[in-house]
Design a protein around this motif. Structure first.
Motif, mmCIF file in Angstrom:
data_model
loop_
_atom_site.group_PDB
_atom_site.id
_atom_site.type_symbol
_atom_site.label_atom_id
_atom_site.label_comp_id
_atom_site.label_asym_id
_atom_site.label_seq_id
_atom_site.Cartn_x
_atom_site.Cartn_y
_atom_site.Cartn_z
ATOM 1 N N GLU A 37 0.845 -1.195 0.000
ATOM 2 C CA GLU A 37 0.000 0.000 0.000
ATOM 3 C C GLU A 37 0.880 1.244 0.000
ATOM 4 O O GLU A 37 1.780 1.384 0.821
ATOM 5 C CB GLU A 37 -0.925 0.025 1.215
ATOM 6 C CG GLU A 37 -1.840 1.235 1.171
ATOM 7 C CD GLU A 37 -3.039 1.143 2.097
ATOM 8 O OE1 GLU A 37 -3.822 2.084 2.096
ATOM 9 O OE2 GLU A 37 -3.187 0.131 2.792
ATOM 10 N N VAL A 38 0.590 2.134 -0.928
ATOM 11 C CA VAL A 38 1.298 3.415 -1.011
ATOM 12 C C VAL A 38 0.798 4.281 0.141
ATOM 13 O O VAL A 38 -0.414 4.416 0.354
ATOM 14 C CB VAL A 38 1.026 4.113 -2.363
ATOM 15 C CG1 VAL A 38 1.709 5.464 -2.420
ATOM 16 C CG2 VAL A 38 1.465 3.225 -3.520
ATOM 17 N N LEU A 39 1.735 4.865 0.884
ATOM 18 C CA LEU A 39 1.390 5.716 2.020
ATOM 19 C C LEU A 39 1.570 7.183 1.674
ATOM 20 O O LEU A 39 2.212 7.526 0.676
ATOM 21 C CB LEU A 39 2.264 5.356 3.225
ATOM 22 C CG LEU A 39 2.196 3.905 3.704
ATOM 23 C CD1 LEU A 39 3.192 3.669 4.833
ATOM 24 C CD2 LEU A 39 0.778 3.526 4.120
ATOM 25 N N THR A 40 1.054 8.058 2.524
ATOM 26 C CA THR A 40 1.302 9.487 2.375
ATOM 27 C C THR A 40 2.686 9.786 2.924
ATOM 28 O O THR A 40 3.328 8.923 3.543
ATOM 29 C CB THR A 40 0.275 10.329 3.155
ATOM 30 O OG1 THR A 40 0.477 10.110 4.553
ATOM 31 C CG2 THR A 40 -1.149 9.980 2.761
ATOM 32 N N ASP A 92 0.062 12.013 -1.946
ATOM 33 C CA ASP A 92 -0.656 12.948 -1.091
ATOM 34 C C ASP A 92 -1.783 13.601 -1.866
ATOM 35 O O ASP A 92 -1.675 13.809 -3.079
ATOM 36 C CB ASP A 92 0.295 14.025 -0.545
ATOM 37 C CG ASP A 92 1.128 13.497 0.604
ATOM 38 O OD1 ASP A 92 0.540 13.219 1.664
ATOM 39 O OD2 ASP A 92 2.347 13.353 0.442
ATOM 40 N N GLN A 93 -2.849 13.913 -1.146
ATOM 41 C CA GLN A 93 -4.002 14.570 -1.759
ATOM 42 C C GLN A 93 -4.516 15.646 -0.803
ATOM 43 O O GLN A 93 -4.662 15.406 0.398
ATOM 44 C CB GLN A 93 -5.102 13.554 -2.043
ATOM 45 C CG GLN A 93 -6.310 14.156 -2.692
ATOM 46 C CD GLN A 93 -7.336 13.100 -3.107
ATOM 47 O OE1 GLN A 93 -7.055 11.905 -3.088
ATOM 48 N NE2 GLN A 93 -8.511 13.545 -3.494
ATOM 49 N N ARG A 99 -0.535 14.422 -5.541
ATOM 50 C CA ARG A 99 0.904 14.423 -5.839
ATOM 51 C C ARG A 99 1.523 13.063 -5.540
ATOM 52 O O ARG A 99 1.265 12.462 -4.497
ATOM 53 C CB ARG A 99 1.605 15.488 -4.986
ATOM 54 C CG ARG A 99 3.118 15.428 -5.098
ATOM 55 C CD ARG A 99 3.849 16.463 -4.262
ATOM 56 N NE ARG A 99 3.402 16.487 -2.895
ATOM 57 C CZ ARG A 99 3.117 17.611 -2.217
ATOM 58 N NH1 ARG A 99 3.232 18.786 -2.781
ATOM 59 N NH2 ARG A 99 2.720 17.547 -0.964
ATOM 60 N N PHE A 100 2.349 12.608 -6.485
ATOM 61 C CA PHE A 100 3.217 11.452 -6.270
ATOM 62 C C PHE A 100 4.633 11.949 -6.041
ATOM 63 O O PHE A 100 5.092 12.865 -6.729
ATOM 64 C CB PHE A 100 3.234 10.508 -7.490
ATOM 65 C CG PHE A 100 2.145 9.500 -7.491
ATOM 66 C CD1 PHE A 100 2.188 8.408 -6.637
ATOM 67 C CD2 PHE A 100 1.068 9.632 -8.348
ATOM 68 C CE1 PHE A 100 1.171 7.463 -6.641
ATOM 69 C CE2 PHE A 100 0.047 8.702 -8.359
ATOM 70 C CZ PHE A 100 0.104 7.618 -7.500
#
Length: 187
Positions: A37-40, A92-93, A99-100
Motif C-alpha cells: 500500500e502506497v502511504l502518504t 498525497d491529496q 501528488r506522487f
C-alpha cells in the motif's frame, strides 16, 4: 486502486550527446515483487496499491532510453552497470491537488551511489478519470526522476572517470610508409 506508471515521457531540451563514448547496462535492482500500500508522506494509508519492482522496471526502461538518446551505448556485456531501484513511493491529496513523490536509488558497479527524487502533481480540477490520472502522474513522477538522474553532472563525471581509455586509431609504422619510419635528414 492499483497504480502503475505509464508513458514516461522523454526529457525535452537536451539535444546534445553528453554520454557519447560511455558504454553501460541499466538494470533493475528492485527484487521485491510484492504489492504494497502506497502511504502518504506522513505514513497514512491511501488505499492505493502498487509494486516497487514494476515502478523500477519502468524507471530502468526510461533511463536506458534517455541515456541512449543522449549518446550512451546501452548494451548487455557493457563494462559498467547502472542499477536502479525505487525504495519509496508516496501519494498525497489535498482539496486542491494530488501528488506522487518517488525516491530513486542509483548505484554504479564501481560502488558509487546516490538517491534522487521525482515529484508530479495535478490539480483536482483536471477532467480525467481517477485511475488514468493516477497512472499518468506516476509516469510523470518517474520522468522527473529520470531528468534528475540523467541531468546530474555527477553521474556523467562518475561514468566518464571510470571508462577505460580507448587506444588511438594510429596505424602501425609499416602501414604509414617508409618515410615515417626514418627521421628526416637535416643535411
Amino acid at each position: 486502486i492499483t497504480v502503475m506508471p505509464n508513458d514516461v515521457p522523454p526529457i525535452k531540451g537536451i539535444e546534445t550527446a553528453p554520454f557519447a563514448g560511455i558504454s553501460l547496462i541499466v538494470t533493475n535492482a528492485e527484487k521485491d515483487p510484492a504489492e504494497f500500500e502506497v502511504l502518504t508522506e506522513k505514513g497514512e494509508k491511501t488505499g492505493l496499491r502498487t509494486t516497487r519492482q514494476a515502478w523500477s522496471k519502468e524507471l530502468v526502461e526510461a533511463v536506458a532510453m534517455e541515456l541512449a538518446r543522449q549518446g550512451a551505448s546501452v548494451r548487455i556485456g557493457a563494462p559498467f552497470t547502472l542499477s536502479l531501484a525505487v525504495p519509496e513511493i508516496t501519494f498525497d491529496q489535498t482539496k486542491e491537488f494530488i501528488r506522487f513523490r518517488v525516491k530513486a536509488s542509483v548505484t554504479l558497479s564501481t560502488g558509487w551511489s546516490k538517491n534522487y527524487e521525482g515529484i508530479a502533481e495535478s490539480s483536482l480540477n483536471a477532467m480525467e478519470p481517477g485511475a488514468a490520472m493516477m497512472d499518468r502522474l506516476a509516469g510523470l513522477a518517474l520522468a522527473e526522476s529520470v531528468k534528475a538522474i540523467v541531468g546530474d553532472a555527477e553521474v556523467l563525471a562518475q561514468l566518464r572517470s571510470k571508462q577505460e581509455p580507448r587506444p588511438l586509431a594510429v596505424p602501425p609504422l609499416e602501414q604509414q610508409g617508409a618515410s615515417a619510419a626514418k627521421a628526416p635528414s637535416t643535411h
